[in-house]
Design a protein around this motif. Structure first.
Motif, PDB file in Angstrom:
ATOM      1  N   THR B  26       0.829  -1.206   0.000  1.00  0.00           N
ATOM      2  CA  THR B  26       0.000   0.000   0.000  1.00  0.00           C
ATOM      3  C   THR B  26       0.862   1.253   0.000  1.00  0.00           C
ATOM      4  O   THR B  26       0.563   2.237  -0.663  1.00  0.00           O
ATOM      5  N   ASN B  72      -2.673   6.119   5.988  1.00  0.00           N
ATOM      6  CA  ASN B  72      -1.997   4.828   6.010  1.00  0.00           C
ATOM      7  C   ASN B  72      -1.126   4.692   7.255  1.00  0.00           C
ATOM      8  O   ASN B  72      -1.036   3.627   7.859  1.00  0.00           O
ATOM      9  N   PRO B  78      -5.740  -2.732   8.212  1.00  0.00           N
ATOM     10  CA  PRO B  78      -6.484  -2.308   7.027  1.00  0.00           C
ATOM     11  C   PRO B  78      -7.973  -2.595   7.181  1.00  0.00           C
ATOM     12  O   PRO B  78      -8.361  -3.595   7.803  1.00  0.00           O
ATOM     13  N   SER B  80     -11.173  -3.806   5.536  1.00  0.00           N
ATOM     14  CA  SER B  80     -11.477  -4.601   4.359  1.00  0.00           C
ATOM     15  C   SER B  80     -12.968  -4.576   4.089  1.00  0.00           C
ATOM     16  O   SER B  80     -13.775  -4.615   5.003  1.00  0.00           O
TER      17      SER B  80
ATOM     18  N   THR C  26      -9.257  -3.969   0.218  1.00  0.00           N
ATOM     19  CA  THR C  26      -9.110  -2.992   1.302  1.00  0.00           C
ATOM     20  C   THR C  26      -9.591  -1.616   0.857  1.00  0.00           C
ATOM     21  O   THR C  26      -9.430  -1.206  -0.286  1.00  0.00           O
ATOM     22  N   LEU C  28      -8.632   1.416   1.605  1.00  0.00           N
ATOM     23  CA  LEU C  28      -7.658   2.445   1.214  1.00  0.00           C
ATOM     24  C   LEU C  28      -7.263   2.294  -0.258  1.00  0.00           C
ATOM     25  O   LEU C  28      -7.165   3.277  -0.994  1.00  0.00           O
ATOM     26  N   ARG C  29      -7.076   1.032  -0.664  1.00  0.00           N
ATOM     27  CA  ARG C  29      -6.723   0.812  -2.069  1.00  0.00           C
ATOM     28  C   ARG C  29      -7.893   1.159  -2.986  1.00  0.00           C
ATOM     29  O   ARG C  29      -7.720   1.651  -4.095  1.00  0.00           O
ATOM     30  N   SER C  89     -10.548   1.849  11.706  1.00  0.00           N
ATOM     31  CA  SER C  89      -9.372   1.043  12.001  1.00  0.00           C
ATOM     32  C   SER C  89      -8.880   1.284  13.418  1.00  0.00           C
ATOM     33  O   SER C  89      -8.031   0.561  13.918  1.00  0.00           O
TER      34      SER C  89
END
Lengths: 489, 311, 95, 95
Positions: B26, B72, B78, B80, C26, C28-29, C89
């Motif tokens: 990432t 991040n 993470p 999901s 995920t 963020l991606r 998170s």
């Protein structure tokens, strides 16, 4: 048409309220800051409706004196003021119902709720009066951001996940819509609806752009099969927020779809209309059945929203005339929109008050409610009447008009779906009512009567729509067909 | 020649996008996103849209990249939203992506030639506005309502961001960043860049009326400098419920609406700029907007308040 | 011609971003991929603007201004999503 | 004429530094030596290119702008190099 600044102030008054909230946050309780702006916005909407009805002409304003295609206009036609009135009444009802005696100054939940309520109101008024494809986009983004934050307001993990899913769906919808706008601009260099109406051709680029925009908007309005985000989001939000989301927020993208297919590129009933109606029918059948199986009241109401949104899409093939606003399908669809708005707002608010009173909203354990909270339950029952489409209610007249239009058009499958949907709705509403009317003596926390009264008032609004005569509703045809602004009027 | 230039810019753009999607790490994807943003900005320059290039470099690549990089760093695990894709899904997704690319490319090739344009219409009224940059004229005059409401969108995002914070942090400041204290190199850089950046931001703001640049670009630069100062520990993050924060956020829309109302009286229309004083009024409103934009951008990148204030 | 090249690049960006949006589980991606799609859509506007060069301008300013607005809105959307992710998170807030 | 020659020589030398830096980035084994290759190459390479463009600048202000660009990049990449190295050391210590 009449030149009027009112549409501009209808959009900007809630913005002023938002600014006032930010300025006074440390000193004055948020509901007290917001209240005058709620009142003013209500007044603006009602007076616009009055003016449109008395003059029989839309209220138009070209901002900065710049005419389209360069400039932007706001135009409140009959449909626009009709929906703005719906918005204003629902918002006021929600505001009264959310008005609880509060201690302490600003808290996260309270401040955010009132700020987002005003933000939603501004976005809705813009969506109902804008005439420009990119202006619509801005309205949709205001709407989505405020709505997503409202969903997450409780801060529980479930609510946060629901908000994230909602946001991703909304963003995907936005990007599809924006892509369509880009293609339209590349094809015509015009984004104004009236201007496009004069030059739009049903060629590949235009149809592809319309398809992209429509699918994007369908994701935002939660039409089956793009509906998965809605139930957790609407059920997870605080009840007054759910009321606004279900009653109003999903309606704005729908209205834009309607404007695209009626104002931008009117096409004779063909494949796109049939597809939309087909998806609407699927939504009614599938989501009503799922609603029937829900154990929690709020989830049941959320699935019911999906089914009722399905009815809206039935109207597309039911307006075969060259002037669709003179067809009963048009009136039926828009009355369905409004009566569902009132009924659903009342239902979610009622569910919220029930939750406050009982501490839960499990359908099977509602026994004894009828005796302890008769006003709330009456509101719930009246709203349910409208959802089922039983007389006398707005839902009845809306569905009757749609049914008649379907029979006239020979679209028997649509007629069958309307009837089946009514029966399914009757099942899930009566299931909840049946439990609530059962005996029981649960511990009940007191809920102020004025809050129950506000819910009842909204339910009665849904009922009142039932007294509209059974023919094309004249208000909804004011300002049609769309005319381009030639010079500053 | 221009085709060659376009190709040398378009290919790294695609390579960057493929890298961002394909890499397993990432963090690598995030660094790739910065590089991608830079090439995208260059592509906008090649498309003769310098205003957009500046905005893209500053907001699209810069601020967004910074935001995601920070995210991040802060995420403990993470989040999901589904299962990892199997080979079948990957093939299906690849086919779909190829199909979408081809269809969209075909649609773009099907656009009419010569292309319809509003360019001439945007130029004609420029003298009455007293500004020379047509993009600025679209933003502040012809489509001023869009711009006003776009600031409102930022405001709503800030309100939403605060709504997503914790009850404990309400009215407080975002957590410090980076958490281990700033590196000396960063402090050095901040001390060096901030004065230079302030000069450049003022230049961008001023020149925006007549040449590429303007309030968005200047505001982003100022926001970036402020964030740099926060990261280097030289300035505090704004307190989200603070007296000045609220005022700064509200002043932009309020000034814009006030100017619109003045337009009714002086020029006969809401959001019209009265001719003799159009330019000074526009500059004043843009200054107020810049204040709101800077604070909104800093708050949006810094994140929701998490620390209590001492009040 | 060069404008068309960027248009095709924009179309490819939409495709690549869409692929990422589907394939990466995920959030963020997904957010990164979403920004790629956004960049592609904005490039479409850029090409539309460049093709419409006229009146001594190298491009139509209206779509350019629209993209500037769009970039700011997309940033706000990303910020909102990032905040949601950060909350999700983190540890559950103690009541 | 002489100015053009100077430009060609300086820009080409600058490009060679970039090439060397890129090769180093790709071929060196560990992050620190990669950084070493990169920062040296791009600050010096960019400096040479900026210097090479000065004769083409046309005005003294443009020339000053070019040099300013170089100085800013120099500061930025130096600081970034430092920070990346620190990050690497911190992560190596963690493992």
């Amino acid at each position: 048409m009449m030149v009027s600044l009112l549409p501009v102030w209808a959009v900007l008054t809630p913005v002023l309220g938002l600014c006032a909230l930010l300025l006074c946050e440390r000193w004055i309780r948020p509901e007290r800051v917001a209240a005058p702006f709620v009142g003013l916005s209500l007044y603006l909407s009602l007076s616009m409706t009055y003016q449109v009805m008395t003059s029989q002409a839309p209220l138009v304003y070209a901002l900065g004196g710049w005419l389209p295609p360069l400039g932007l206009t706001l135009r409140a036609d009959g449909v626009g003021v009709f929906l703005m009135t719906l918005t204003a009444l629902v918002m006021t009802g929600v505001a009264v119902c959310a008005w609880t005696p509060s201690e302490g100054a600003s808290s996260r939940g309270r401040f955010s709720f009132w700020a987002l309520l005003l933000a939603l109101w501004s976005a809705l008024n813009l969506a109902f009066t804008a005439q420009d494809l990119f202006n619509f986009f801005v309205a949709l983004e205001m709407l989505s951001f405020a709505a997503v934050a409202l969903v997450a307001l409780d801060g529980t993990r479930g609510a946060l996940v629901a908000a994230l899913r909602y946001l991703l769906f909304a963003l995907a919808g936005s990007i599809l819509y924006l892509l369509g706008v880009g293609l339209i601009y590349g094809r015509y260099a015009v984004l104004d609806l009236a201007g496009l109406r004069e030059i739009a051709q049903p060629d590949t680029v235009t149809l592809a752009a319309l398809a992209l925009m429509t699918v994007g908007l369908m994701a935002k309005t939660a039409l089956f099969p793009l509906h998965l985000w809605l139930p957790p989001a609407h059920a997870g939000a605080p009840a007054p927020a759910s009321a606004m989301l279900s009653a109003l927020v999903v309606k704005a993208p729908f209205l834009i779809i309607l404007r695209l297919w009626v104002d931008l590129l009117p096409l004779p009933a063909a494949a796109p209309q049939q597809i939309m109606a087909g998806l609407g029918a699927a939504a009614i059948l599938v989501c009503s059945v799922i609603a029937l199986r829900q154990q929690r009241l709020k989830l049941m109401i959320a699935y019911s929203t999906l089914a009722q949104v399905g009815y809206l899409f039935l109207m597309f093939p039911l307006m075969p005339g060259p002037a669709p606003w003179q067809d009963i399908g048009w009136t039926g669809g828009l009355l369905q929109l409004a009566s569902h708005g009132f009924a659903k707002a009342a239902m979610f608010l009622a569910a919220g008050l029930i939750y406050e009173a009982l501490g839960h909203d499990r359908v099977a354990e509602l026994g004894g409610l009828a005796r302890r909270q008769p006003v709330t339950l009456a509101a719930f029952a009246i709203a349910g009447l409208s959802l089922m489409g039983l007389p006398p209610s707005g839902g009845f007249i809306a569905k009757l008009l749609l049914l008649t239009a379907a029979v006239e058009a020979g679209a028997w499958w649509i007629a069958a779906v309307i009837l089946a949907g009514g029966i399914l709705a009757a099942f899930y509403v009566f299931r909840a009512l049946g439990h609530a009317l059962a005996d029981g003596d649960p511990p009940v926390a007191p809920v102020a009567l004025y809050r129950q009264g506000a819910v009842l008032a909204l339910a009665l609004c849904a009922l009142a729509i039932g007294f509209v005569p059974l023919r094309p509703f004249a208000l909804l045809a004011i300002g049609r067909p769309l005319e381009a602004l030639e010079a500053l009027p | 020649m221009t085709e060659l230039l376009a190709l040398t810019l378009a290919l790294p753009l695609l390579a960057g996008a493929l890298f961002i999607v394909a890499t397993a790490s990432t963090r690598a994807a995030l660094f790739g996103f910065f590089a991608f943003g830079l090439f995208l900005a260059l592509a906008w320059v090649a498309l003769d849209a310098v205003d957009v290039a500046l905005t893209e470099a500053a907001i699209g690549g810069g601020a967004t990249g910074l935001l995601l990089l920070r995210l991040n760093g802060r995420m403990r695990h993470p989040v999901s939203l589904g299962e990892p894709a199997g080979p079948r899904l990957k093939i299906a997704a690849g086919l779909l992506a190829a199909l979408v690319t081809l269809a969209l490319g075909a649609l773009l090739l099907a656009l009419p030639e010569p292309a319809p344009s509003l360019a001439a219409a945007t130029v004609e009224p420029l003298p009455t506005l007293g500004i020379g940059n047509p993009v600025a004229a679209v933003l502040i005059a012809y489509r001023a309502l869009d711009t006003l409401l776009e600031i409102v969108v930022l405001l709503i995002a800030v309100v939403g961001l605060r709504a997503l914070g914790t009850d404990r942090g309400w009215g407080g400041r975002p957590v410090p960043w980076p958490e281990g204290g700033p590196s000396p190199a960063l402090v050095f850089l901040a001390r060096l860049l901030i004065p230079a950046g302030l000069v450049f931001a003022a230049y961008l703001f001023w020149v925006g009326a007549d040449a590429p640049g303007g309030k968005f670009q200047a505001s982003t630069l100022l926001a970036a400098l402020w964030l740099l100062a926060i990261m280097a520990g030289l300035a505090p993050a704004p307190s989200s419920g603070g007296r000045w924060t609220g005022r700064a956020l509200a002043i932009g829309p309020l000034a814009f609406i006030a100017a619109g109302a003045i337009g009714i009286a002086a020029a006969g229309s809401f959001l019209a700029w009265p001719e003799p004083v159009a330019k000074p009024m526009i500059i004043a409103v843009e200054l107020a907007l810049a204040v709101s934009i800077v604070v909104a951008l800093v708050l949006l990148v810094a994140g929701p308040p998490e620390r209590e204030t001492g009040r | 011609m060069s404008a068309t090249l960027f248009g095709l690049a924009g179309a490819a960006l939409v495709g690549i971003g869409l692929f990422g949006l589907i394939v990466h589980p995920t959030a963020l991606r997904k957010l990164l991929a979403f920004n790629l799609v956004g960049a592609g859509v904005f490039l479409v506007f850029g090409v539309v603007a460049r093709r419409a060069a006229a009146a001594g301008l190298a491009g139509d300013p209206v779509p350019q201004a629209i993209v500037i607005t769009g970039i700011v809105v997309a940033f706000a959307a990303t910020a909102l999503a990032a905040t949601l992710l950060a909350r999700l998170s983190g540890p559950e807030e103690e009541p | 004429m002489i100015a053009d020659l100077l430009t060609i020589v300086l820009v080409s030398t600058g490009a060679v530094f970039f090439l060397a830096g890129t090769v180093g980035l790709l071929r060196f084994p560990d992050p620190l030596s990669r950084l070493h290759a990169l920062t040296k190459a791009d600050s010096l390479g960019l400096g040479l290119i900026a210097l090479g463009l000065v004769p083409q600048a046309g005005s003294i202000w443009m020339a000053l702008k070019l040099l300013l660009v170089w100085l800013l990049v120099l500061a930025g990449s130096t600081a970034a190099g430092q920070m990346l190295a620190r990050l690497h050391r911190a992560e190596a210590a963690d493992d």
